[in-house]
Structure formats: structure tokens, C-alpha cells
Design a protein around this motif. Structure first.
Motif, short mmCIF file in Angstrom:
data_model
loop_
_atom_site.label_atom_id
_atom_site.label_comp_id
_atom_site.label_asym_id
_atom_site.label_seq_id
_atom_site.Cartn_x
_atom_site.Cartn_y
_atom_site.Cartn_z
N ALA A 59 -1.87 49.65 25.52
CA ALA A 59 -2.73 48.71 24.80
C ALA A 59 -3.86 48.19 25.68
CB ALA A 59 -1.90 47.55 24.27
N ALA A 60 -3.66 48.16 26.98
CA ALA A 60 -4.65 47.59 27.91
C ALA A 60 -5.61 48.62 28.48
CB ALA A 60 -3.92 46.87 29.05
N LEU A 61 -5.48 49.89 28.11
CA LEU A 61 -6.35 50.92 28.67
C LEU A 61 -7.81 50.68 28.26
CD1 LEU A 61 -4.21 54.15 28.11
CD2 LEU A 61 -4.78 53.07 30.31
N PRO A 62 -8.76 50.98 29.13
CA PRO A 62 -10.18 50.81 28.79
C PRO A 62 -10.65 51.85 27.79
CG PRO A 62 -9.95 51.80 30.97
CD PRO A 62 -8.57 51.42 30.52
N PHE A 63 -11.87 51.65 27.27
CA PHE A 63 -12.41 52.50 26.22
C PHE A 63 -13.10 53.74 26.75
CE2 PHE A 63 -15.85 53.77 23.35
CZ PHE A 63 -15.14 53.97 22.17
N GLY B 125 -7.19 60.08 27.28
CA GLY B 125 -6.38 59.45 26.26
C GLY B 125 -5.46 60.37 25.47
N ASP B 126 -4.77 59.77 24.50
CA ASP B 126 -3.71 60.40 23.73
C ASP B 126 -2.65 61.00 24.66
OD1 ASP B 126 -4.72 59.59 21.34
OD2 ASP B 126 -5.02 61.58 20.51
N LEU B 127 -2.10 60.13 25.47
CA LEU B 127 -1.00 60.51 26.34
C LEU B 127 0.25 60.80 25.54
CD1 LEU B 127 -3.03 58.72 28.06
CD2 LEU B 127 -1.06 58.09 29.44
N ILE B 128 0.38 60.14 24.40
CA ILE B 128 1.69 60.06 23.74
C ILE B 128 1.65 60.65 22.34
CG2 ILE B 128 2.27 58.03 25.09
CD1 ILE B 128 1.50 57.60 21.44
N GLN C 20 -8.19 55.00 26.73
CA GLN C 20 -7.32 54.96 25.55
C GLN C 20 -7.73 55.99 24.50
OE1 GLN C 20 -7.44 51.41 22.90
NE2 GLN C 20 -5.31 51.12 23.54
N GLY C 21 -6.72 56.60 23.89
CA GLY C 21 -6.94 57.46 22.73
C GLY C 21 -6.46 56.77 21.47
N ASN C 22 -6.69 57.40 20.32
CA ASN C 22 -6.29 56.77 19.06
C ASN C 22 -4.77 56.61 18.96
OD1 ASN C 22 -6.81 59.74 18.81
ND2 ASN C 22 -5.81 59.48 16.83
N TRP C 23 -4.02 57.60 19.42
CA TRP C 23 -2.56 57.47 19.42
C TRP C 23 -2.12 56.33 20.33
CZ3 TRP C 23 1.92 59.77 17.34
CH2 TRP C 23 1.69 60.76 16.39
N ASP C 24 -2.74 56.20 21.49
CA ASP C 24 -2.38 55.14 22.44
C ASP C 24 -2.69 53.77 21.86
OD1 ASP C 24 -1.94 57.28 24.28
OD2 ASP C 24 -4.08 57.28 24.73
N ASP C 25 -3.62 53.73 20.91
CA ASP C 25 -3.98 52.47 20.26
C ASP C 25 -2.99 52.14 19.14
OD1 ASP C 25 -5.57 50.22 19.41
OD2 ASP C 25 -6.37 51.51 17.82
N PHE C 26 -2.87 53.03 18.15
CA PHE C 26 -2.07 52.62 16.98
C PHE C 26 -0.57 52.59 17.25
CE2 PHE C 26 -2.87 57.20 15.65
CZ PHE C 26 -1.56 57.66 15.75
#
Length: 242
Positions: free
Chosen positions: A93-97, A36-39, A61-67
Motif C-alpha cells: 500500500a505504501a509503494l510509490p507511483f 509493480g504487480d508483485l502479487i 506499485q501496480g494495480n494488483w498491489d493497490d487493490f
């Protein structure tokens, strides 16, 4: 023996990602997981997302990928949202946890920050109880079983600890390391999907990359928060510390 390269926290830094992927390829490792946190932070979130989708077998998913996928007032986040575009935002938004699998008789669980949240931050110096909780499962994970080998990203500090007979590790950051100024990732080696106790190995890899090219990319893109980003890349010191 099966090998998995585990990367995390690329944060839009394409020169760092390309250097790590080249190193992985040269080592002959074919399977890559991304935590996660690709971006965000860096100037090339769009290109990083496209490359990760192409090269990684599993991405969480990372926190950046979420918010980044939600409406916001921050002009910096709006800049990154425009760069990504609607289709990439939907992908994030659709990435798994989390990711779970058996390797050499051990349950391995990988997640971004904790098995409970994308936003629960744990450092290697936090309390023993807090670190031991990182082996637990939750309703967000594929199972509630306690992991014997747990790995995560988020904090940008690579480390390895053995706690009560279990192994906890942080893979560090590819694109925004905050320990030394080289990209970090981990190679996990063992017998994948095996319930038998067999040899297992975890190797940390540090890869130098062209930091000044990453900063030049940010300048060319007219990226916001350029000074803070440049300082972090050059020093490995988090911008929240004076």
C-alpha cells in the motif's frame, strides 16, 4: 556505462522470478527496478514480495498491489490477502507511483500502467495520441516534464516504439507473459544522472523458466483459479480471450 535491469508483473510466480534474477546476476547487472504487480494470480505472492524487497533498489506499485490492500468480496482475492499477511499488505500500500531519473541526457520515467493511473491500460496498437500521452507527466509523478524515454508494465506484452523522436517501451511480464511463454525483462544502459547526450541502449531479454513447476506450486498451495492460471502460463493467451 551504468546498467539497470527493469522487471515487472511477477504475479506470485517464484520460479519465473528466480530464473530472471539468476540471469540478471550472470550478466553482472547490480541495479534492479520493479514496476509493480508483485502479487496475485500465482501461488507465491508472499515469497515474491520478500525477495523483491531484498533484491530491488526501487519498487513501484501496480494495480494488483493497490487493490489487494482494500476490503473485498472476492474469495480469490481474500486467499491472496491471507497469504500476504498484514505487514506485506502495508508494504504494498505504501509503494510509490513512479520512478524518474536522467540517463545519458534523457529524462526517463517508469510507471506501471500510465503516468496518470495504475488502471489506464495502453496496448502497442492503440491510437498514436494515446501512446504519445505516455510521455507526459502528472501530479502523481515526481515532475510534470515530458519524458524522452518512457517505460511501463501492466499489459504483459513487451514492445519498443519510437514516436516523434521519443522512445516508448513495455518490459513485458516476468511471471505471466502474454506474448511468448518466457519471462521478460529489460536492461537499460547509459550514463546515470548525466545531463550530457551520450550513448544509451535498451535490451529486451527473454528467459525460459520451469512453467510446470509454477503450476505444481499452485496445485500444492490449493490456489483458486488454477485452471485459468495454468492455461495462461502454458499458452501465453490471456484468460479473458476464449
Amino acid at each position: 556505462m551504468d546498467q539497470i535491469a527493469i522487471i515487472s508483473d511477477i504475479h506470485g510466480n517464484m520460479p519465473a522470478l528466480e530464473a530472471v534474477l539468476k540471469d540478471i546476476e550472470e550478466r553482472g547487472v547490480q541495479t534492479i527496478f520493479c514496476l509493480g504487480d508483485l502479487i496475485g494470480k500465482g501461488p507465491s505472492s508472499d515469497a515474491v514480495v520478500d525477495l523483491i524487497r531484498h533484491r530491488c533498489e526501487q519498487v513501484i506499485q501496480g494495480n494488483w498491489d493497490d487493490f489487494i490492500t482494500r476490503p473485498c468480496e472476492s474469495e480469490t482475492l481474500k486467499w491472496h490477502q491471507r497469504l500476504l499477511g498484514e505487514e506485506r499488505l502495508a508494504y504494498l500500500a505504501a509503494l510509490p507511483f513512479s520512478i524518474e531519473f536522467m540517463m545519458s541526457g534523457k529524462l526517463v520515467r517508469l510507471y506501471h500502467a500510465s503516468p496518470r493511473s495504475l488502471y489506464e491500460r495502453t496496448q502497442p496498437w492503440d491510437s498514436l495520441d494515446q501512446r504519445l500521452s505516455l510521455f507526459e507527466g502528472s501530479e502523481l509523478c515526481p515532475s510534470h516534464s515530458a519524458a524522452e524515454l518512457a517505460g511501463y508494465g501492466d499489459i504483459h506484452n513487451a514492445y519498443l516504439q519510437h514516436l516523434n523522436g521519443k522512445t516508448l517501451f513495455n518490459v513485458g511480464s516476468v511471471g505471466n507473459p502474454l506474448d511468448i511463454t518466457q519471462a521478460s525483462y529489460v536492461i537499460l544502459q547509459g550514463k546515470l544522472n548525466s545531463l550530457e547526450q551520450e550513448a544509451i541502449q535498451l535490451q529486451f531479454v527473454r528467459v525460459p523458466y520451469d512453467i510446470e513447476q509454477s503450476i505444481s506450486d499452485a496445485i500444492e498451495a490449493e490456489m483458486p483459479d488454477l485452471e485459468a492460471y495454468s492455461k495462461e502460463l502454458r499458452t501465453g493467451i490471456y484468460r479473458g480471450i476464449s
